[in-house]
Design an enzyme around this catalytic site. Structure first.
Site, mmCIF file in Angstrom:
data_model
loop_
_atom_site.group_PDB
_atom_site.id
_atom_site.type_symbol
_atom_site.label_atom_id
_atom_site.label_comp_id
_atom_site.label_asym_id
_atom_site.label_seq_id
_atom_site.Cartn_x
_atom_site.Cartn_y
_atom_site.Cartn_z
ATOM 1 N N VAL A 12 1.225 8.303 4.641
ATOM 2 C CA VAL A 12 0.053 8.809 5.365
ATOM 3 C C VAL A 12 0.362 9.012 6.847
ATOM 4 O O VAL A 12 0.108 10.075 7.413
ATOM 5 C CB VAL A 12 -1.144 7.834 5.185
ATOM 6 C CG1 VAL A 12 -2.254 8.127 6.182
ATOM 7 C CG2 VAL A 12 -1.679 7.959 3.770
ATOM 8 N N ASP A 31 6.728 2.834 14.025
ATOM 9 C CA ASP A 31 6.912 1.979 12.853
ATOM 10 C C ASP A 31 7.694 0.745 13.274
ATOM 11 O O ASP A 31 8.490 0.802 14.220
ATOM 12 C CB ASP A 31 7.642 2.712 11.722
ATOM 13 C CG ASP A 31 7.258 2.155 10.352
ATOM 14 O OD1 ASP A 31 6.427 2.776 9.664
ATOM 15 O OD2 ASP A 31 7.787 1.080 9.992
ATOM 16 N N LYS A 36 13.875 3.138 9.817
ATOM 17 C CA LYS A 36 13.070 4.337 9.586
ATOM 18 C C LYS A 36 12.967 5.160 10.871
ATOM 19 O O LYS A 36 13.140 6.382 10.869
ATOM 20 C CB LYS A 36 11.675 3.915 9.108
ATOM 21 C CG LYS A 36 10.902 5.024 8.440
ATOM 22 C CD LYS A 36 9.545 4.551 7.950
ATOM 23 C CE LYS A 36 9.521 4.258 6.478
ATOM 24 N NZ LYS A 36 8.193 4.013 5.932
ATOM 25 N N ARG A 158 -3.290 13.852 -0.831
ATOM 26 C CA ARG A 158 -2.635 13.445 -2.085
ATOM 27 C C ARG A 158 -1.142 13.605 -1.898
ATOM 28 O O ARG A 158 -0.701 14.630 -1.340
ATOM 29 C CB ARG A 158 -3.084 14.359 -3.232
ATOM 30 C CG ARG A 158 -4.557 14.288 -3.553
ATOM 31 C CD ARG A 158 -5.025 15.491 -4.322
ATOM 32 N NE ARG A 158 -4.863 16.717 -3.551
ATOM 33 C CZ ARG A 158 -5.114 17.946 -4.007
ATOM 34 N NH1 ARG A 158 -5.510 18.118 -5.241
ATOM 35 N NH2 ARG A 158 -4.938 19.004 -3.244
ATOM 36 N N CYS A 284 -2.504 3.980 -4.501
ATOM 37 C CA CYS A 284 -3.909 3.977 -4.064
ATOM 38 C C CYS A 284 -4.905 3.583 -5.139
ATOM 39 O O CYS A 284 -5.583 2.570 -5.004
ATOM 40 C CB CYS A 284 -4.276 5.345 -3.498
ATOM 41 S SG CYS A 284 -3.438 5.668 -1.944
HETATM 42 P P1 NAD Z 1 3.402 3.141 3.416
HETATM 43 O O1 NAD Z 1 3.781 1.810 2.899
HETATM 44 O O2 NAD Z 1 4.102 4.358 2.946
HETATM 45 O O3 NAD Z 1 3.493 3.139 5.006
HETATM 46 C C1 NAD Z 1 3.090 2.077 5.826
HETATM 47 C C2 NAD Z 1 4.053 2.004 7.000
HETATM 48 O O4 NAD Z 1 3.526 1.066 7.954
HETATM 49 C C3 NAD Z 1 5.450 1.532 6.635
HETATM 50 O O5 NAD Z 1 6.410 2.459 7.093
HETATM 51 C C4 NAD Z 1 5.579 0.182 7.365
HETATM 52 O O6 NAD Z 1 6.909 -0.068 7.799
HETATM 53 C C5 NAD Z 1 4.625 0.388 8.524
HETATM 54 N N1 NAD Z 1 4.147 -0.859 9.150
HETATM 55 C C6 NAD Z 1 3.721 -1.990 8.542
HETATM 56 N N2 NAD Z 1 3.388 -2.918 9.481
HETATM 57 C C7 NAD Z 1 3.589 -2.342 10.691
HETATM 58 C C8 NAD Z 1 3.429 -2.798 12.018
HETATM 59 N N3 NAD Z 1 2.982 -4.021 12.305
HETATM 60 N N4 NAD Z 1 3.754 -1.950 13.035
HETATM 61 C C9 NAD Z 1 4.209 -0.705 12.766
HETATM 62 N N5 NAD Z 1 4.391 -0.215 11.510
HETATM 63 C C10 NAD Z 1 4.074 -1.032 10.483
HETATM 64 O O7 NAD Z 1 1.837 3.267 3.128
HETATM 65 P P2 NAD Z 1 1.007 4.624 2.901
HETATM 66 O O8 NAD Z 1 1.137 5.081 1.508
HETATM 67 O O9 NAD Z 1 1.284 5.546 4.032
HETATM 68 O O10 NAD Z 1 -0.473 4.053 3.048
HETATM 69 C C11 NAD Z 1 -0.993 3.631 4.281
HETATM 70 C C12 NAD Z 1 -2.491 3.444 4.136
HETATM 71 O O11 NAD Z 1 -3.109 4.703 3.836
HETATM 72 C C13 NAD Z 1 -2.914 2.502 3.016
HETATM 73 O O12 NAD Z 1 -4.064 1.814 3.407
HETATM 74 C C14 NAD Z 1 -3.249 3.438 1.874
HETATM 75 O O13 NAD Z 1 -4.176 2.885 0.976
HETATM 76 C C15 NAD Z 1 -3.855 4.605 2.623
HETATM 77 N N6 NAD Z 1 -3.767 5.889 1.923
HETATM 78 C C16 NAD Z 1 -2.623 6.235 1.245
HETATM 79 C C17 NAD Z 1 -2.529 7.467 0.622
HETATM 80 C C18 NAD Z 1 -1.284 7.849 -0.144
HETATM 81 O O14 NAD Z 1 -1.355 8.828 -0.919
HETATM 82 N N7 NAD Z 1 -0.162 7.164 0.015
HETATM 83 C C19 NAD Z 1 -3.604 8.370 0.685
HETATM 84 C C20 NAD Z 1 -4.738 8.002 1.405
HETATM 85 C C21 NAD Z 1 -4.809 6.762 2.022
#
Ligand code: NAD
Length: 474
Positions: A12, A31, A36, A158, A284
């Site tokens: 996201v 991040d 990364k 998505r 999700c």
């Molecule tokens: P992800 O795991 O791909 O990404 C999260 C990132 O945050 C990772 O790169 C991690 O290293 C980083 N992170 C964690 N702690 C951190 C910190 N303290 N400082 C800086 N970076 C940090 O997760 P995602 O799939 O991108 O999902 C993120 C959020 O969005 C979730 O709540 C998810 O439910 C929501 N979401 C996801 C999607 C999807 O399709 N993946 C769609 C809509 C909403």
């Protein structure tokens, strides 16, 4: 132009950051995974997502830069989006510890340099009232309350179509309890809501059903948080509903494709998201349905419907394995070609993938697996999801099918829908396909010489090649 930072550069956060840059904003993408950030700085794209490499190449070093420091990013930004993970905890509730940790860091950065109003925006999917929790943590960590607001801007993209979903959204939801905060959020999305982005040259091409200009819905913070959980729970319910209908179709010999067509023609129901399959997966739906169930419980409402949605989903995976068993009788010692490991087509994401869970069950039954996925094989190998030596990763679908007792379709990749089926059939030891995604027409498969088993439609047997050996024969 607004100075924006996005904390968390995952599926996201990275897409949001690249798209904000595309909209003309100055973006810092943060991040805490140093590898990364180093890869992003070198020009790598850590995830498989259409158009993302193009956008990053276009804006890297110009409107988008990468950093490991929440503090520096906060100082330089007017709006800080939190896009870290919110995984499930053991009791199903969302684990908000990453959100809390980031909120604390943002607060300390504001406290150390308290001179400019900023907004902190939840992009992560969070339970209702999280914005109050974020505000409290920030105040406790020294951020003066008049210098910030907390908003919710849930993300509906998505995986696989994330960039076009972001730039051509069905709706943008912004939830905040202050006019000043809403005004800044509106400014960030203005190129989409006033349509000016779509008049630029070289924009990311418009998908078929794009709604231009984008619609913006402004709500309270609590309503925005609820919109996200309620939407995902509803979509999961739609999938479980059609899977349950498919089970009924199987017992009476009806065709779920026809049923879907007839149901979906009613505009109150709609055809979208009514595809039967192996059950929903991904990072999700499973976690958000559980989290929403837990939210309701906390509020004193027994949302038992969601338990049923989850039960049907688990059952759907078992039903698929049963189909494989029915087709092959004894599973032990059978070699199976598996097409698809990602939780859906167009992505390399294998988190909570039904395909992975199905392969794990088949390995336990003593099968050997030859798997192929166009994008998800490196992540599958790195994840250690299959510790077994009984899994072999093939170079293409035909290699996977070579000498297999049957081929299983577990992910709806476009490339699987256009395979050279003659070539696939001749590679197989037995021409049996168990299609968990209904990618093919049963009659055509029968004419091509396959025994074809799909979801919610009658099974068909090969019409030609009568000499094809039956399962169990050598
Ligand atoms: P992800 O795991 O791909 O990404 C999260 C990132 O945050 C990772 O790169 C991690 O290293 C980083 N992170 C964690 N702690 C951190 C910190 N303290 N400082 C800086 N970076 C940090 O997760 P995602 O799939 O991108 O999902 C993120 C959020 O969005 C979730 O709540 C998810 O439910 C929501 N979401 C996801 C999607 C999807 O399709 N993946 C769609 C809509 C909403």
């Amino acid at each position: 132009m607004v100075k924006v930072s996005v904390i968390g550069s995952g599926y996201v956060g990275l897409v949001a950051a690249a798209c904000f840059a595309e909209l003309g904003h100055e973006v810092i993408c943060v991040d805490n995974d140093a590898r990364k950030i180093a890869g992003l700085e070198r020009g790598e794209t850590p995830i498989h997502e259409k158009f993302l490499p193009e956008l990053l190449a276009r804006h890297r070093g110009k409107r988008i830069r990468f950093s490991g420091s929440v503090k520096d990013a906060t100082r330089a930004s007017q709006a800080i989006f939190i896009a870290v993970g919110t995984p499930p905890s053991e009791n199903g509730e969302a684990d908000l510890s990453y959100v809390e940790a980031v909120s604390r860091e943002i607060a300390r950065a504001i406290a150390a340099n308290p001179n400019e109003y900023k907004i902190v925006v939840e992009k992560s999917t969070v339970p209702v009232d999280t914005s109050q929790g974020v505000r409290r943590v920030m105040e406790l960590n020294g951020a003066p309350s008049h210098l910030f607001d907390v908003a919710s801007n849930p993300e509906f993209l998505r995986e696989g179509t994330a960039v076009t979903d972001f730039l051509y959204p069905d709706r943008i939801v912004i939830g905040a309890d202050s006019e000043r905060c809403i005004a800044l959020l509106k400014k960030i999305y203005e190129p989409l809501t006033d349509g000016s982005y779509y008049k630029n040259k070289n924009i990311i091409p418009e998908p078929d059903d794009a709604q231009i200009p984008a619609r913006l819905i402004a709500t309270s913070a609590k309503s925005a948080e609820l919109i996200k959980h309620a939407s995902n729970a509803f979509l999961a319910m739609k999938i479980s509903f059609i899977n349950a209908v498919a089970a009924v179709c199987e017992s009476v010999g009806a065709d779920v494709g026809q049923v879907r067509e007839g149901m979906g023609a009613d505009i109150r129901i709609g055809k979208r998201f009514l595809y039967p399959g192996v059950g929903y997966g991904g990072s999700c739906f499973p976690k958000d349905v559980k989290a929403f169930r837990a939210v309701a419980q906390h509020c004193g409402y027994d949302f038992g419907l969601l338990d049923e949605v989850m039960r049907i989903n688990d059952d759907q995976r078992q039903r698929f394995i049963k189909k494989v068993r029915n087709a092959l009788w004894i599973l032990k010692g059978k070699r199976l070609a598996v097409l698809g490991l990602a939780f859906k087509g167009g992505t390399d994401d294998i988190r909570d993938s039904q395909a992975i869970a199905i392969v794990q069950s088949l390995l336990k039954e003593g099968c050997t697996i030859a798997a192929y996925d166009p994008a998800a094989m490196p992540k599958t190998q790195a994840s250690g999801a299959f510790s077994s030596e009984a899994v072999f990763f093939a170079a293409n679908p035909y290699d996977a099918a070579k000498d297999a007792d049957a081929v299983l379709v577990l992910t709806e990749w476009e490339e699987f829908a256009s395979l050279d089926l003659e070539r696939l059939r001749t590679a197989l030891k037995h021409p049996i396909m168990v299609d968990g995604r209904n990618l093919y027409q049963p009659q055509i498969m029968a004419e091509l010489g396959f025994t074809y088993i799909s979801v919610g439609r009658p099974d068909v047997s090969a019409k030609k090649n009568a000499a094809v050996p039956a399962p169990g024969a050598d």
